[in-house]
Scaffold this motif. Structure first.
Motif, PDB file in Angstrom:
ATOM      1  N   ILE A  60       1.312  -1.221   0.167  1.00  0.00           N
ATOM      2  CA  ILE A  60      -0.117  -0.142   0.319  1.00  0.00           C
ATOM      3  C   ILE A  60       0.348   1.290   0.143  1.00  0.00           C
ATOM      4  CG2 ILE A  60      -2.666  -0.730   1.168  1.00  0.00           C
ATOM      5  CD1 ILE A  60      -1.048   0.241   3.514  1.00  0.00           C
ATOM      6  N   GLY A  61       2.167   1.122  -0.845  1.00  0.00           N
ATOM      7  CA  GLY A  61       2.756   1.956  -0.604  1.00  0.00           C
ATOM      8  C   GLY A  61       3.936   2.325   1.035  1.00  0.00           C
ATOM      9  N   TYR A  62       4.142   1.981   1.842  1.00  0.00           N
ATOM     10  CA  TYR A  62       5.026   2.432   2.505  1.00  0.00           C
ATOM     11  C   TYR A  62       6.450   2.317   2.285  1.00  0.00           C
ATOM     12  CZ  TYR A  62       1.175   3.670   5.529  1.00  0.00           C
ATOM     13  OH  TYR A  62       0.421   4.926   5.648  1.00  0.00           O
ATOM     14  N   LYS A  63       7.304   2.455   3.038  1.00  0.00           N
ATOM     15  CA  LYS A  63       8.666   2.391   2.986  1.00  0.00           C
ATOM     16  C   LYS A  63       9.087   1.573   4.386  1.00  0.00           C
ATOM     17  CE  LYS A  63       9.538   5.418  -0.737  1.00  0.00           C
ATOM     18  NZ  LYS A  63      10.252   5.254  -2.338  1.00  0.00           N
ATOM     19  N   VAL A  64       9.095   0.226   3.805  1.00  0.00           N
ATOM     20  CA  VAL A  64       9.468   0.079   4.938  1.00  0.00           C
ATOM     21  C   VAL A  64      11.201  -0.870   5.692  1.00  0.00           C
ATOM     22  CG1 VAL A  64       8.554  -2.176   7.187  1.00  0.00           C
ATOM     23  CG2 VAL A  64       6.633  -0.944   5.192  1.00  0.00           C
ATOM     24  N   ARG A  65      11.460  -0.944   6.511  1.00  0.00           N
ATOM     25  CA  ARG A  65      12.261  -1.167   7.020  1.00  0.00           C
ATOM     26  C   ARG A  65      11.913  -1.924   8.397  1.00  0.00           C
ATOM     27  NH1 ARG A  65      17.833   2.538   9.034  1.00  0.00           N
ATOM     28  NH2 ARG A  65      17.969   2.917   6.602  1.00  0.00           N
ATOM     29  N   TYR A  66      12.239  -3.407   7.832  1.00  0.00           N
ATOM     30  CA  TYR A  66      11.782  -4.400   8.799  1.00  0.00           C
ATOM     31  C   TYR A  66      13.123  -4.903   9.717  1.00  0.00           C
ATOM     32  CZ  TYR A  66      10.223  -9.048   9.571  1.00  0.00           C
ATOM     33  OH  TYR A  66       9.891  -9.975  10.268  1.00  0.00           O
ATOM     34  N   VAL A  67      12.971  -4.669  11.140  1.00  0.00           N
ATOM     35  CA  VAL A  67      14.278  -5.162  11.595  1.00  0.00           C
ATOM     36  C   VAL A  67      14.291  -6.617  12.246  1.00  0.00           C
ATOM     37  CG1 VAL A  67      16.631  -4.485  13.143  1.00  0.00           C
ATOM     38  CG2 VAL A  67      15.224  -2.608  11.716  1.00  0.00           C
ATOM     39  N   LEU A 117       8.761 -21.263   3.751  1.00  0.00           N
ATOM     40  CA  LEU A 117       7.152 -20.924   3.786  1.00  0.00           C
ATOM     41  C   LEU A 117       6.809 -19.483   2.884  1.00  0.00           C
ATOM     42  CD1 LEU A 117       7.250 -21.510   8.465  1.00  0.00           C
ATOM     43  CD2 LEU A 117       5.709 -22.549   6.279  1.00  0.00           C
ATOM     44  N   ASN A 118       8.210 -19.156   2.607  1.00  0.00           N
ATOM     45  CA  ASN A 118       8.412 -18.433   1.816  1.00  0.00           C
ATOM     46  C   ASN A 118       7.930 -16.759   2.365  1.00  0.00           C
ATOM     47  OD1 ASN A 118       8.847 -17.261  -0.925  1.00  0.00           O
ATOM     48  ND2 ASN A 118       5.690 -17.032  -1.612  1.00  0.00           N
ATOM     49  N   THR A 119       8.325 -16.355   3.283  1.00  0.00           N
ATOM     50  CA  THR A 119       8.139 -15.572   3.978  1.00  0.00           C
ATOM     51  C   THR A 119       9.727 -14.365   2.795  1.00  0.00           C
ATOM     52  OG1 THR A 119       9.938 -16.026   5.379  1.00  0.00           O
ATOM     53  CG2 THR A 119       8.314 -16.096   5.767  1.00  0.00           C
ATOM     54  N   LEU A 120       9.211 -13.260   3.341  1.00  0.00           N
ATOM     55  CA  LEU A 120      10.656 -12.163   2.750  1.00  0.00           C
ATOM     56  C   LEU A 120      11.738 -11.950   4.011  1.00  0.00           C
ATOM     57  CD1 LEU A 120       7.797  -9.357   1.386  1.00  0.00           C
ATOM     58  CD2 LEU A 120       9.121 -11.227  -0.022  1.00  0.00           C
ATOM     59  N   PRO A 121      12.827 -12.233   3.436  1.00  0.00           N
ATOM     60  CA  PRO A 121      13.870 -11.352   4.416  1.00  0.00           C
ATOM     61  C   PRO A 121      13.765 -10.324   4.989  1.00  0.00           C
ATOM     62  CG  PRO A 121      14.880 -11.568   2.214  1.00  0.00           C
ATOM     63  CD  PRO A 121      13.048 -12.017   1.990  1.00  0.00           C
ATOM     64  N   PRO A 122      14.172  -9.953   6.488  1.00  0.00           N
ATOM     65  CA  PRO A 122      14.065  -8.388   6.793  1.00  0.00           C
ATOM     66  C   PRO A 122      15.329  -7.461   5.864  1.00  0.00           C
ATOM     67  CG  PRO A 122      15.251  -9.773   8.311  1.00  0.00           C
ATOM     68  CD  PRO A 122      14.800 -10.900   7.147  1.00  0.00           C
ATOM     69  N   SER A 123      14.854  -6.704   6.210  1.00  0.00           N
ATOM     70  CA  SER A 123      15.628  -5.788   5.805  1.00  0.00           C
ATOM     71  C   SER A 123      16.904  -5.128   6.417  1.00  0.00           C
ATOM     72  CB  SER A 123      15.285  -3.793   6.126  1.00  0.00           C
ATOM     73  OG  SER A 123      13.730  -4.441   5.414  1.00  0.00           O
ATOM     74  N   ILE A 124      17.179  -5.811   7.876  1.00  0.00           N
ATOM     75  CA  ILE A 124      17.612  -5.908   9.018  1.00  0.00           C
ATOM     76  C   ILE A 124      18.327  -6.952   9.537  1.00  0.00           C
ATOM     77  CG2 ILE A 124      20.160  -4.850   9.676  1.00  0.00           C
ATOM     78  CD1 ILE A 124      18.918  -2.044   9.156  1.00  0.00           C
TER      79      ILE A 124
END
Length: 487
Positions: A60-67, A117-124
């Motif tokens: 939905i358009g957010y730039k997410v930094r997932y730690v 389980l096809n999860t995306l890796p976190p940003s960091i």
């Protein structure tokens, strides 16, 4: 299109509209695993849930930094307290290995399971042992603010002093007196000023394997400290979402808030999101009850409580069929139902490219698309979303069977809907479609069966037919030959 997303915030115990501190940027920190053993299903559910949130926020358009951190030091056996041995050091001693060999083995295993389980890796993905300097600096800052004290080389957080000006129980909803009355006196706590005080830095015993120099002693950081240090480093003193399992809320996350407020004067995250627990046939999943199983046991079926093996996508689909805040109960019947439902959805999606369009349409996909967004905007409600996707599957099957007409524009919307919600947001994969060689393999098996029949080896012929039926394929014999199809 702008989406008004509402999330349940444990901090205030209600749903709130999601408003990032610095839109379109979103900071999300999720407590990662302690890598001293194989990742368990409860962990998997948590990371599948936050993967769903990561995917949707990005969509939905957010730039997410997932730690999401790796705990490779400082997590003692007592979990909430400061008693017991470091879990990784203990495992290393038993196995007669270096602690980092244990860390490497189980970190690799953790990543392998999440990849299945096809999860995306976190940003960091920071590790506690890579951030000892930041943790020492955080302890120094808390000491300078007067909310910690040092005894014989160990530094403790002073909970009662903190609670005089702040609400220590703001996250778990309990007052200090209740917590004090319900806390046992444990051995080795004589040097603490208060029963609820927790260690920020622990002086290491001579035999302790993982230790570092500090201004107070050669020792190691407390488990609660690492997440505060790493979230501060990569997301700042304040960020948007802090997540983890509900078991982390009463102590680990409560202590994180206290550390951050004591150091920076701010509650670290605006929204605290927690996933609920797993049960098995109505009982809490536990090794002592013999009802605990690991992901690879589910994938192979090698466990006394399982009737059969279940694919990674079936397991993921099963987990997504329950809301992340509800208890999820494992059982063979529930898993079987999920497997059938997942196959039904994937079979419908596979039919999309075969649908024929008409000049007119009897279906309008736009309202269905909006209902899918509405489900996700209501605290990431994956079970309601899946119900809407089954409605999409019903439409696909009806068009395929000639019971409904659809025009080109609505068919394109239908394809967009499945691509968006089935694959991009839920993160599901069509396991059958992923195997491009499957038709060739099945054709070869059919050929071998026909040869058995022509040789009047009916036992082998029947065995092949029955075996294919058990794994979801049926054979149809006709004058033209034998065809196979999915059940």
């Amino acid at each position: 299109m702008k989406q008004n997303l509402f999330v349940y915030n444990t901090l205030v115990r209600k749903k709130e509209e999601f408003k990032p501190l610095n839109a379109p940027h979103v900071g999300m920190y999720v407590c990662g695993p302690t890598v001293y053993s194989d990742v368990h299903l409860g962990n998997c559910r948590t990371y599948i849930s936050f993967d769903l949130m990561f995917r949707y926020l990005t969509h939905i358009g957010y730039k997410v930094r997932y730690v999401r951190n790796i705990t490779d030091a400082g997590h003692l056996e007592g979990d909430g307290g400061d008693e017991g041995e470091d879990k990784i050091s203990k495992k290393a001693k038993i196995a007669q290995l270096e602690p980092m060999e244990i860390v490497q083995k189980y970190t690799v295993g953790f990543h392998e399971v999440l990849q299945l389980l096809n999860t995306l890796p976190p940003s960091i993905e920071p590790a506690a042992t890579g951030h000892i300097i930041e943790q020492i600096e955080l302890v120094q800052a808390i000491l300078e603010k007067g909310y910690a004290y040092e005894v014989n080389g160990t530094v403790y957080f002073d909970v009662e002093k903190y609670n005089k000006t702040q609400d220590y129980g703001i996250l778990n909803g309990r007052n200090l007196e209740d917590m004090l009355n319900n806390t046992r006196n444990l051995g080795g706590q004589d040097e603490k000023r208060g029963k609820l005080d927790f260690a920020l830095w622990i002086k290491a015993k001579p035999e302790h394997l993982m230790k570092w120099p500090s201004p107070w002693s050669i020792g190691f950081p407390g488990w609660h400290l690492e997440c505060s240090a790493m979230s501060n480093k990569y997301l700042g003193a304040q960020f948007d979402i802090h997540g983890g399992g509900i078991d982390l809320m009463p102590t680990h996350h409560t202590n994180e808030i206290a550390q951050n407020v004591a150091c920076c004067g701010k509650t670290p995250a605006t929204y605290w999101i927690h996933t609920n627990m797993l049960t098995v046939n109505g009982q809490k999943m536990s090794k002592s009850l013999g009802n605990s199983f690991l992901p690879h046991e589910l994938f192979t079926g090698r466990h006394s409580l399982l009737d059969k093996a279940y694919s990674p996508m079936t397991v993921k689909f099963f987990m997504l069929q329950a809301h992340y805040r509800s208890t999820l109960d494992f059982g063979n019947e529930a898993m079987e139902a999920s497997e059938k439902g997942f196959k039904r959805l994937m079979n419908a999606v596979t039919l999309l490219d075969t649908l024929k369009t008409a000049d007119s349409t009897e279906v309008d996909i736009a309202p269905l698309m909006q209902r899918c967004f509405d489900a996700m905007n209501d605290d990431f409600n994956s079970p309601v979303l899946i119900a809407e996707l089954f409605e999409a599957a019903h439409i696909i099957n009806s068009v395929h069977d000639g019971k409904l007409k659809i025009n080109a524009a609505n068919l394109q919307l239908l394809k967009n809907l499945t691509d968006t919600f089935v694959f991009d947001i839920l993160g599901l994969k069509n396991e059958q479609a992923a195997n491009d060689d499957l038709p060739k393999i099945l054709d070869l098996i059919v050929k071998l069966r026909n040869e058995a029949k022509s040789n009047q080896d009916y036992a082998t012929s029947d065995k092949i037919r029955d075996g294919l039926q058990k794994i979801g394929f049926q054979l149809k014999d006709s004058k033209e030959g034998t065809n196979w199809s999915k059940i």
